[in-house]
Motif scaffolding. Structure first.
Motif, PDB file in Angstrom:
ATOM      1  N   GLY A  52      36.927  56.217  24.136  1.00 16.86           N
ATOM      2  CA  GLY A  52      35.646  56.020  23.474  1.00 16.86           C
ATOM      3  C   GLY A  52      34.870  54.853  24.018  1.00 16.86           C
ATOM      4  O   GLY A  52      33.768  54.584  23.597  1.00 16.86           O
ATOM      5  N   ARG A  53      35.437  54.134  24.966  1.00 17.04           N
ATOM      6  CA  ARG A  53      34.746  52.995  25.556  1.00 17.04           C
ATOM      7  C   ARG A  53      34.167  53.389  26.892  1.00 17.04           C
ATOM      8  O   ARG A  53      34.727  54.186  27.618  1.00 17.04           O
ATOM      9  N   GLN A  54      33.066  52.793  27.199  1.00 14.44           N
ATOM     10  CA  GLN A  54      32.423  53.040  28.473  1.00 14.44           C
ATOM     11  C   GLN A  54      33.224  52.342  29.567  1.00 14.44           C
ATOM     12  O   GLN A  54      33.594  51.181  29.446  1.00 14.44           O
ATOM     13  N   LEU A  55      33.533  53.080  30.624  1.00 11.03           N
ATOM     14  CA  LEU A  55      34.301  52.513  31.712  1.00 11.03           C
ATOM     15  C   LEU A  55      33.398  51.651  32.582  1.00 11.03           C
ATOM     16  O   LEU A  55      32.338  52.084  33.012  1.00 11.03           O
ATOM     17  N   ARG A  56      33.827  50.415  32.819  1.00 11.36           N
ATOM     18  CA  ARG A  56      33.066  49.499  33.662  1.00 11.36           C
ATOM     19  C   ARG A  56      34.012  48.419  34.166  1.00 11.36           C
ATOM     20  O   ARG A  56      35.103  48.221  33.642  1.00 11.36           O
ATOM     21  N   ASP A  57      33.563  47.688  35.196  1.00 13.86           N
ATOM     22  CA  ASP A  57      34.353  46.594  35.739  1.00 13.86           C
ATOM     23  C   ASP A  57      34.425  45.457  34.735  1.00 13.86           C
ATOM     24  O   ASP A  57      33.470  45.222  33.986  1.00 13.86           O
ATOM     25  N   PRO A  58      35.548  44.736  34.730  1.00 15.28           N
ATOM     26  CA  PRO A  58      35.619  43.578  33.832  1.00 15.28           C
ATOM     27  C   PRO A  58      34.670  42.489  34.301  1.00 15.28           C
ATOM     28  O   PRO A  58      34.247  42.478  35.457  1.00 15.28           O
ATOM     29  N   PRO A  59      34.340  41.545  33.437  1.00 13.82           N
ATOM     30  CA  PRO A  59      33.444  40.452  33.831  1.00 13.82           C
ATOM     31  C   PRO A  59      34.062  39.618  34.956  1.00 13.82           C
ATOM     32  O   PRO A  59      35.281  39.581  35.135  1.00 13.82           O
ATOM     33  N   HIS A  97      34.496  36.430  35.323  1.00 19.34           N
ATOM     34  CA  HIS A  97      35.411  35.352  34.947  1.00 19.34           C
ATOM     35  C   HIS A  97      36.828  35.871  34.693  1.00 19.34           C
ATOM     36  O   HIS A  97      37.783  35.102  34.714  1.00 19.34           O
ATOM     37  N   ILE A  98      36.976  37.154  34.463  1.00 20.46           N
ATOM     38  CA  ILE A  98      38.308  37.747  34.325  1.00 20.46           C
ATOM     39  C   ILE A  98      38.775  38.322  35.658  1.00 20.46           C
ATOM     40  O   ILE A  98      39.929  38.152  36.061  1.00 20.46           O
ATOM     41  N   LEU A  99      37.888  38.994  36.351  1.00 22.10           N
ATOM     42  CA  LEU A  99      38.241  39.636  37.617  1.00 22.10           C
ATOM     43  C   LEU A  99      38.475  38.617  38.730  1.00 22.10           C
ATOM     44  O   LEU A  99      39.357  38.802  39.574  1.00 22.10           O
ATOM     45  N   GLY A 100      37.741  37.511  38.734  1.00 21.83           N
ATOM     46  CA  GLY A 100      37.824  36.495  39.786  1.00 21.83           C
ATOM     47  C   GLY A 100      39.219  35.961  40.043  1.00 21.83           C
ATOM     48  O   GLY A 100      39.690  35.957  41.189  1.00 21.83           O
ATOM     49  N   PRO A 101      39.927  35.485  39.018  1.00 22.93           N
ATOM     50  CA  PRO A 101      41.278  34.966  39.269  1.00 22.93           C
ATOM     51  C   PRO A 101      42.232  36.007  39.853  1.00 22.93           C
ATOM     52  O   PRO A 101      43.110  35.656  40.646  1.00 22.93           O
TER      53      PRO A 101
END
Length: 149
Positions: free
Chosen positions: A109-116, A118-122
């Motif tokens: 039920g959630r739209q699929l998208r890349d994480p922000p 600040h989460i993806l960077g590390p």
């Protein structure tokens, strides 16, 4: 003997009367109820969904209010018309709604998208730094051959 058949006969008549009343109630809820929810509920839901960009249709945060109003509308009309809720017409109605508006949405039920970022960077930077550090350590260690036996 007539007194023994009278209670049985009256129970049968009462049973047929209850079945007939339920049948009339269910039949009255068929086309009339379906027409009512199409006219009163679906029109408002369509307007609410048109206000949203189509890319936001899969976002639960954006659609929870119109979807809740649609559900409540179908319930209130069933209540006013003395129909059961939920019923077959409501199920078919919501299946049509989901096929039209939510057919491209994920199962969660959630739209699929890349994480922000600040989460993806590390998750990107840390493995690169570890690889560079290990490479530098191997090169530095290979140049110091006096301690190796």
């Amino acid at each position: 003997m007539a007194s023994e058949t009278t209670p049985v006969l009256s129970k049968q008549v009462l049973l047929w009367l209850v079945v007939a009343c339920q049948s009339v109630s269910v039949m009255a809820c068929g086309g009339t109820y379906e027409y009512a929810i199409e006219e009163f509920c679906l029109g408002k839901f369509r307007l609410d969904m048109e206000e949203l960009d189509q890319h936001h249709w899969c976002s639960w945060e954006d659609t929870v209010e119109p979807y809740g109003e649609l559900t409540n509308c179908t319930y209130l009309i069933a209540l006013k018309m003395d129909c059961f809720w939920p019923n077959r017409q409501v199920d078919e109605f919501f299946i049509r709604i989901h096929k039209h508006y939510f057919h491209d949405c994920s199962l969660s039920g959630r739209q699929l998208r890349d994480p922000p970022n600040h989460i993806l960077g590390p998750f990107i930077v840390v493995p690169i730094l570890v690889t560079l550090l290990m490479t530098a350590l191997v090169v530095w260690r290979s140049k110091r051959s006096e301690g190796i036996v």
